[in-house]
Structure formats: C-alpha cells, structure tokens
Design a protein around this motif. Structure first.
Motif, PDB file in Angstrom:
ATOM      1  N   ALA A   1      65.349  46.079  40.229  1.00 33.47           N
ATOM      2  CA  ALA A   1      66.608  45.397  39.937  1.00 33.47           C
ATOM      3  C   ALA A   1      66.948  44.440  41.081  1.00 33.47           C
ATOM      4  O   ALA A   1      66.626  44.689  42.244  1.00 33.47           O
ATOM      5  N   GLY A   2      67.571  43.327  40.743  1.00 36.95           N
ATOM      6  CA  GLY A   2      67.998  42.389  41.767  1.00 36.95           C
ATOM      7  C   GLY A   2      66.868  41.534  42.293  1.00 36.95           C
ATOM      8  O   GLY A   2      65.953  41.170  41.560  1.00 36.95           O
ATOM      9  N   ARG A   3      66.904  41.239  43.589  1.00 32.82           N
ATOM     10  CA  ARG A   3      65.990  40.254  44.160  1.00 32.82           C
ATOM     11  C   ARG A   3      64.747  40.840  44.807  1.00 32.82           C
ATOM     12  O   ARG A   3      63.925  40.100  45.359  1.00 32.82           O
ATOM     13  N   ALA A   4      64.561  42.161  44.739  1.00 36.65           N
ATOM     14  CA  ALA A   4      63.384  42.791  45.322  1.00 36.65           C
ATOM     15  C   ALA A   4      62.707  43.694  44.310  1.00 36.65           C
ATOM     16  O   ALA A   4      63.353  44.233  43.393  1.00 36.65           O
ATOM     17  N   PHE A   5      61.409  43.868  44.489  1.00 37.96           N
ATOM     18  CA  PHE A   5      60.687  44.887  43.732  1.00 37.96           C
ATOM     19  C   PHE A   5      60.978  46.248  44.354  1.00 37.96           C
ATOM     20  O   PHE A   5      61.547  47.122  43.727  1.00 37.96           O
ATOM     21  N   CYS A   6      60.620  46.394  45.627  1.00 39.74           N
ATOM     22  CA  CYS A   6      60.942  47.624  46.359  1.00 39.74           C
ATOM     23  C   CYS A   6      60.671  47.398  47.832  1.00 39.74           C
ATOM     24  O   CYS A   6      59.571  46.997  48.208  1.00 39.74           O
ATOM     25  N   ALA A   7      61.667  47.676  48.661  1.00 38.25           N
ATOM     26  CA  ALA A   7      61.571  47.420  50.095  1.00 38.25           C
ATOM     27  C   ALA A   7      60.949  48.568  50.876  1.00 38.25           C
ATOM     28  O   ALA A   7      60.972  48.562  52.096  1.00 38.25           O
ATOM     29  N   GLY A   8      60.380  49.553  50.178  1.00 40.72           N
ATOM     30  CA  GLY A   8      59.767  50.684  50.863  1.00 40.72           C
ATOM     31  C   GLY A   8      60.734  51.846  50.966  1.00 40.72           C
ATOM     32  O   GLY A   8      61.649  52.000  50.158  1.00 40.72           O
ATOM     33  N   GLY A   9      60.507  52.702  51.967  1.00 39.64           N
ATOM     34  CA  GLY A   9      61.386  53.857  52.147  1.00 39.64           C
ATOM     35  C   GLY A   9      62.710  53.464  52.761  1.00 39.64           C
ATOM     36  O   GLY A   9      62.775  52.553  53.585  1.00 39.64           O
ATOM     37  N   ASP A  10      63.761  54.155  52.357  1.00 39.29           N
ATOM     38  CA  ASP A  10      65.094  53.928  52.910  1.00 39.29           C
ATOM     39  C   ASP A  10      65.158  54.613  54.281  1.00 39.29           C
ATOM     40  O   ASP A  10      65.210  55.834  54.374  1.00 39.29           O
ATOM     41  N   VAL A  11      65.126  53.823  55.333  1.00 39.02           N
ATOM     42  CA  VAL A  11      65.042  54.341  56.698  1.00 39.02           C
ATOM     43  C   VAL A  11      66.148  55.346  56.983  1.00 39.02           C
ATOM     44  O   VAL A  11      65.901  56.461  57.441  1.00 39.02           O
ATOM     45  N   GLN A  12      67.378  54.982  56.713  1.00 40.39           N
ATOM     46  CA  GLN A  12      68.498  55.848  57.047  1.00 40.39           C
ATOM     47  C   GLN A  12      68.511  57.115  56.208  1.00 40.39           C
ATOM     48  O   GLN A  12      68.774  58.209  56.711  1.00 40.39           O
ATOM     49  N   ALA A  13      68.191  56.983  54.919  1.00 40.02           N
ATOM     50  CA  ALA A  13      68.223  58.151  54.036  1.00 40.02           C
ATOM     51  C   ALA A  13      67.169  59.180  54.437  1.00 40.02           C
ATOM     52  O   ALA A  13      67.448  60.387  54.495  1.00 40.02           O
ATOM     53  N   PHE A  14      65.961  58.720  54.724  1.00 37.69           N
ATOM     54  CA  PHE A  14      64.903  59.652  55.070  1.00 37.69           C
ATOM     55  C   PHE A  14      65.060  60.207  56.479  1.00 37.69           C
ATOM     56  O   PHE A  14      64.655  61.342  56.752  1.00 37.69           O
ATOM     57  N   ALA A  15      65.664  59.457  57.368  1.00 29.34           N
ATOM     58  CA  ALA A  15      65.852  59.937  58.733  1.00 29.34           C
ATOM     59  C   ALA A  15      66.675  61.216  58.752  1.00 29.34           C
ATOM     60  O   ALA A  15      66.472  62.092  59.596  1.00 29.34           O
TER      61      ALA A  15
END
Length: 252
Positions: free
Chosen positions: A58-72
């Motif tokens: 959705a939006g302007r990206a396919f997928c930016a990878g892992g969510d740094v803050q969420a996984f931290a």
C-alpha cells in the motif's frame, strides 16, 4: 497502536491481491505483519476459488524491510528470537511451496525482507521508479530470510556484491540481473500484474501447479541445508545485538 489489518486481501474473480498495509512506515514489517505473512499462504492454498495471487504494498513502497523500532522491543529474549525465526522460515518455505503462482507488483522500494518477498515470488513486475536492496549486512545481520535465493537468480558472482554492500538496484538493472521479470511505468504496474495473474488463472490449474512445483523443487534442492545455516546465522546476529532488524533505516 498496531494496524487493524496489516495484510489486506481482495479478490477479483480467481485472482487474490495480497497487500502489505502499513503505508505510514513504508510497509515495514512488525511482529503482527510478520506472523500474517507466515500464515497467509496456507490460508490461500486451502481456497478452491483462488488460482493466482498478486503481492504488492500500500502507498509508495512495496516493503521497507523489518520495522526497526517494533522488533527492537521484542528481540531481547531468546524465545522471541526463536518465534521470529520460525515465522521467517515459514514465510520462505510457504512461498516456495505455495501451489499457485505469485506475481509481485513492486510499486516502490523493496528492501531487506521486502526484497526477499519479491524474489520469492514467481513473477516480479517492477515499476520503473522502484528499486531492490538487501541491506541486512549494513545493519550487522545475516540475510537469512532470502539472501540464499540470489545466486539461483543472478549467478554467484552477481549475487555477492549487492548482498555485501546493500546498494540499491533500480528496475532496469534488476531486469538485467534476472531479479525482475518485467518493468513498466508506475501507473501501469497494478494493471500489468493483474493482467499476468489473470492470464495464468485462465490456464489449467493442474498444469500450472505441477509446473511451478517442478521448477521450485530445483530451488528447494539448491538451498537444502543452506537455509538452516542462514536462519541460524541471522538469529545469532540478532542475539549478538549487532542490530534490531533489516529495516530501511533513514528511508522512512
């Protein structure tokens, strides 16, 4: 607050579109989306009304990878790391063994895990404004969730440097390297992907399933044993505290 529906499914005839739905963070994958991606392929495989799938963001990206803050927040414990590793393995194996063709419509950046999701698909259609990058190593991580697939697509010598350096690969270069099936204008991306998926859906399901299995058995054979090492090495790099994720730090 977590997204209500981090993964959206919509259907037009026999084609289901799976949309990563965290556009505010460029569809970066948090724990909930990771789990959803691990489970969606089995769910779709059990449905008799599905004959092909389009995967996009959705939006302007396919997928930016892992969510740094969420996984931290969750990767501090060994059990959490094991759970994430198990889901990561499930994403790879379920996509490779999913019986129906997956057409990736890469509408924007596909980075880290996002790059792996694209390359684990059967057909990769990239917008001419999109790019691929696997930047695990730049974050101190082993690209265990899909780096091992690169040599099967590009050849070994073309695979190593992009995985070492994590440089962006634009659509034209991705096509040249064998990482993309087709490129097109951004405003034509979804219609192009849907057309391909619809053409496939009109063919013999038995023949398509068996042909995909025949081809992917070669991939599975080539990565047999490699994936065990890759997943363990990625988990170890998390445990070492080298980084929190494979996310697109600085791009969001």
């Amino acid at each position: 607050m977590a997204d209500a529906n981090p993964l959206l499914l919509s259907q037009h005839g026999p084609v289901v579109t799976v949309t990563l739905n965290r556009p505010a963070v460029l569809n970066a994958v948090d724990y909930d989306l990771h789990e959803a991606l691990a489970g969606v392929w089995g769910e779709l495989a059990r449905r008799d009304d599905v004959r092909s799938v389009v995967l996009t963001g959705a939006g302007r990206a396919f997928c930016a990878g892992g969510d740094v803050q969420a996984f931290a927040k969750i990767m501090q414990g060994a059990q959490a790391r094991r759970n994430v590793a198990a889901a990561g393995r499930a994403i790879v194996t379920e996509m490779l063994r999913f019986p129906l063709p997956i057409v990736a419509a890469v509408n924007g950046p596909a980075v880290g895990l996002g790059c792996s999701l694209a390359l684990l698909s059967d057909v990769v259609v990239m917008a001419d404004t999109a790019f691929l990058a696997d930047n695990h190593v730049q974050h101190g991580l082993v690209p265990g969730d899909g780096g091992f697939i690169w040599p099967m697509l590009t050849g070994m010598m073309q695979a190593k440097l992009p995985l070492f350096l994590g440089d962006r690969i634009d659509a034209a270069e991705a096509y040249r390297l064998g990482l993309a099936t087709r490129t097109c204008a951004a405003d034509e991306l979804i219609s192009t992907a849907e057309e391909i998926a619809s053409r496939i859906a009109a063919l013999s399901t038995t023949a398509i399933r068996a042909t995909k299995r025949m081809l992917n058995l070669q991939l599975e054979g080539a990565i047999h044993g490699v994936m065990d090492f890759a997943m363990a090495a990625e988990a170890a790099s998390f445990a070492a505290g080298a980084a929190a994720s494979d996310g697109m730090e600085g791009e969001q």
